[in-house]
Design an enzyme around this catalytic site. Sequence first.
Site, PDB file in Angstrom:
ATOM      1  N   ASN A  32      30.207  53.136  43.649  1.00  0.00           N
ATOM      2  CA  ASN A  32      30.824  51.917  43.113  1.00  0.00           C
ATOM      3  C   ASN A  32      31.641  51.295  44.239  1.00  0.00           C
ATOM      4  OD1 ASN A  32      32.178  49.899  41.770  1.00  0.00           O
ATOM      5  ND2 ASN A  32      33.087  51.228  40.213  1.00  0.00           N
ATOM      6  N   LYS A  39      34.281  54.009  45.450  1.00  0.00           N
ATOM      7  CA  LYS A  39      34.344  55.198  44.605  1.00  0.00           C
ATOM      8  C   LYS A  39      32.977  55.860  44.617  1.00  0.00           C
ATOM      9  CE  LYS A  39      37.620  53.076  41.359  1.00  0.00           C
ATOM     10  NZ  LYS A  39      37.833  52.675  39.946  1.00  0.00           N
ATOM     11  N   ARG A 113      26.523  50.891  41.204  1.00  0.00           N
ATOM     12  CA  ARG A 113      27.021  49.974  40.194  1.00  0.00           C
ATOM     13  C   ARG A 113      27.015  48.568  40.777  1.00  0.00           C
ATOM     14  NH1 ARG A 113      33.072  48.221  38.708  1.00  0.00           N
ATOM     15  NH2 ARG A 113      32.641  47.141  36.761  1.00  0.00           N
ATOM     16  N   HIS A 202      30.947  45.518  31.681  1.00  0.00           N
ATOM     17  CA  HIS A 202      31.238  46.893  31.260  1.00  0.00           C
ATOM     18  C   HIS A 202      30.075  47.507  30.471  1.00  0.00           C
ATOM     19  CE1 HIS A 202      35.637  45.389  31.374  1.00  0.00           C
ATOM     20  NE2 HIS A 202      35.426  46.118  32.470  1.00  0.00           N
ATOM     21  N   HIS A 230      36.716  48.563  25.304  1.00  0.00           N
ATOM     22  CA  HIS A 230      36.901  49.111  26.654  1.00  0.00           C
ATOM     23  C   HIS A 230      38.166  48.471  27.216  1.00  0.00           C
ATOM     24  CE1 HIS A 230      35.494  50.487  30.737  1.00  0.00           C
ATOM     25  NE2 HIS A 230      36.341  49.531  31.077  1.00  0.00           N
ATOM     26  N   LEU A 231      39.242  49.251  27.255  1.00  0.00           N
ATOM     27  CA  LEU A 231      40.553  48.702  27.587  1.00  0.00           C
ATOM     28  C   LEU A 231      41.121  49.379  28.829  1.00  0.00           C
ATOM     29  CD1 LEU A 231      42.004  48.707  23.947  1.00  0.00           C
ATOM     30  CD2 LEU A 231      40.644  46.936  25.094  1.00  0.00           C
ATOM     31  N   GLY A 232      40.988  48.710  29.952  1.00  0.00           N
ATOM     32  CA  GLY A 232      41.566  49.166  31.202  1.00  0.00           C
ATOM     33  C   GLY A 232      42.216  47.979  31.891  1.00  0.00           C
ATOM     34  N   ARG A 263      44.060  39.185  34.616  1.00  0.00           N
ATOM     35  CA  ARG A 263      43.155  38.147  34.132  1.00  0.00           C
ATOM     36  C   ARG A 263      43.558  37.733  32.723  1.00  0.00           C
ATOM     37  NH1 ARG A 263      37.711  41.329  35.378  1.00  0.00           N
ATOM     38  NH2 ARG A 263      39.150  43.046  35.790  1.00  0.00           N
ATOM     39  N   ASP A 304      50.336  46.773  35.432  1.00  0.00           N
ATOM     40  CA  ASP A 304      50.170  48.153  35.002  1.00  0.00           C
ATOM     41  C   ASP A 304      50.657  48.289  33.559  1.00  0.00           C
ATOM     42  OD1 ASP A 304      50.516  50.954  34.503  1.00  0.00           O
ATOM     43  OD2 ASP A 304      50.585  51.310  36.659  1.00  0.00           O
ATOM     44  N   GLY A 352      41.089  53.499  30.463  1.00  0.00           N
ATOM     45  CA  GLY A 352      42.426  54.037  30.725  1.00  0.00           C
ATOM     46  C   GLY A 352      43.450  53.736  29.655  1.00  0.00           C
ATOM     47  N   GLU A 355      42.152  54.996  25.990  1.00  0.00           N
ATOM     48  CA  GLU A 355      42.185  56.452  25.825  1.00  0.00           C
ATOM     49  C   GLU A 355      43.597  57.018  25.809  1.00  0.00           C
ATOM     50  OE1 GLU A 355      39.719  58.153  28.896  1.00  0.00           O
ATOM     51  OE2 GLU A 355      38.183  56.609  28.595  1.00  0.00           O
ATOM     52  N   GLU A 405      31.119  56.263  32.948  1.00  0.00           N
ATOM     53  CA  GLU A 405      30.187  55.310  33.538  1.00  0.00           C
ATOM     54  C   GLU A 405      29.342  55.938  34.644  1.00  0.00           C
ATOM     55  OE1 GLU A 405      32.092  51.064  33.583  1.00  0.00           O
ATOM     56  OE2 GLU A 405      33.711  52.533  33.776  1.00  0.00           O
TER      57      GLU A 405
END
Length: 420
Positions: A32, A39, A113, A202, A230-232, A263, A304, A352, A355, A405
């Site tokens: 990625n 990554k 990716r 995502h 999907h919450l990051g 965003r 953050d 992130g 969860e 992923e």
Amino acid sequence: MSMPDAQDGAPVTDGAGSPAEAAGQRPVLVINAGSSSLKYQLVVAGSGTSLATGLIERIGLDEGRATHTVDGQGHVLEQEIPDHTAAFEVLTAQFRDHGPDLQEAAPVAIGHRVVHGGAKFASTVLIDDEVLKTLRRLVPLAPLHNPGNIAGIEVALETFPDLPQVAVFDTAFHQSMPPAAYTYAIPLSWRQTFNIRSYGFHGTSHSYVSRRTAELLGTPLEETNVVVLHLGNGASACAVEGGRSVDTSMGLSPLGGLVMGTRPGDLDPGLPAHMSRVSGMTLPEFDHALNKESGLKALAGSSDFREVMDLRDSGDPDAELAFDVVVHRLVRHLGALALVLGRLDAVAFTAGIGENSPELRAAVLGRAGLLGVELDEQANAGARGETRISTPDSAVAAFVVPTNEEWEIALEAARLLANH
């Protein structure tokens, strides 16, 4: 983007000794690549076993940093990493010095990716010169993401010329959306000439989590309707009907839908022209503001979510407002996607924030009683890993499902190779 069912350690298989089974038992090197980071993970496609993970940061900046983790032990290297070629040299050195040895591990492929595949790529593809040319033409659709993805692919092709290279697209899972969901009410020439439509993102996460949620429910995937949240730092919601995406919150770009770290999510489309009139703001300035200076950062002073929650706990009114805006937007999209599905079996929280924030989950599900969700407060508060957080009597189930992923990309790569 069809996926093999490979949970609970089941291999990718079309029968004993088949090419699919053989591919599933060998690792895939998942890459990625971003503009300043890379990554990677070496993961066995059939079982999801991770043999090594790594993160190379600050590519092109003064002080690069690489962390390679094997058997729970991290190995850190700090040095200048001027470009992606140097990053891949660091990657191969980390495997050579700390293992596992890539020659002995014998990865079956490299899975990349790629954020945006446009309308051209509806599924995973083997990368060749023609695919690379098409990816370069798609850069305007994702100018902040695809150039880094392409740079990673180009260097990987040079570094590992004998390995098949596979592109797995964030957008591909959403190619199953019907025209009513992806079509914008804009001039026909825009849609036809420039392929302007909703694409969604995502996709690998939504695919994995929706399939895993069906398994946790004990129902066939093709009979299960799920809304995945999907919450990051980036965030999106997706309605998945029978394993197929039918609608999602992000659109042409990763800016739309939910509030994110930097965003804004949904905006009035008249805002760019308005800001130009009242402030003289240029389009590049506006683009930068929406991608880098909006979202939680604009509302609470930090991108953050953990810092925002700490500020909220201390009574900071801006952080309190930010939390309320995030929850309101989530509830709006959850309700809309539930209506799109017509019947909702489960809601799944992942990534992130999804969860790790019981407060956010409780705030969202506390307003989802109309959908038939009854929160189990104790289960939600103590959720670690895969956890049902709705009561046994809840008409609609709710789960925390950690995304994977990298495994999804490995599965895609192994399945594609098995069919070639």
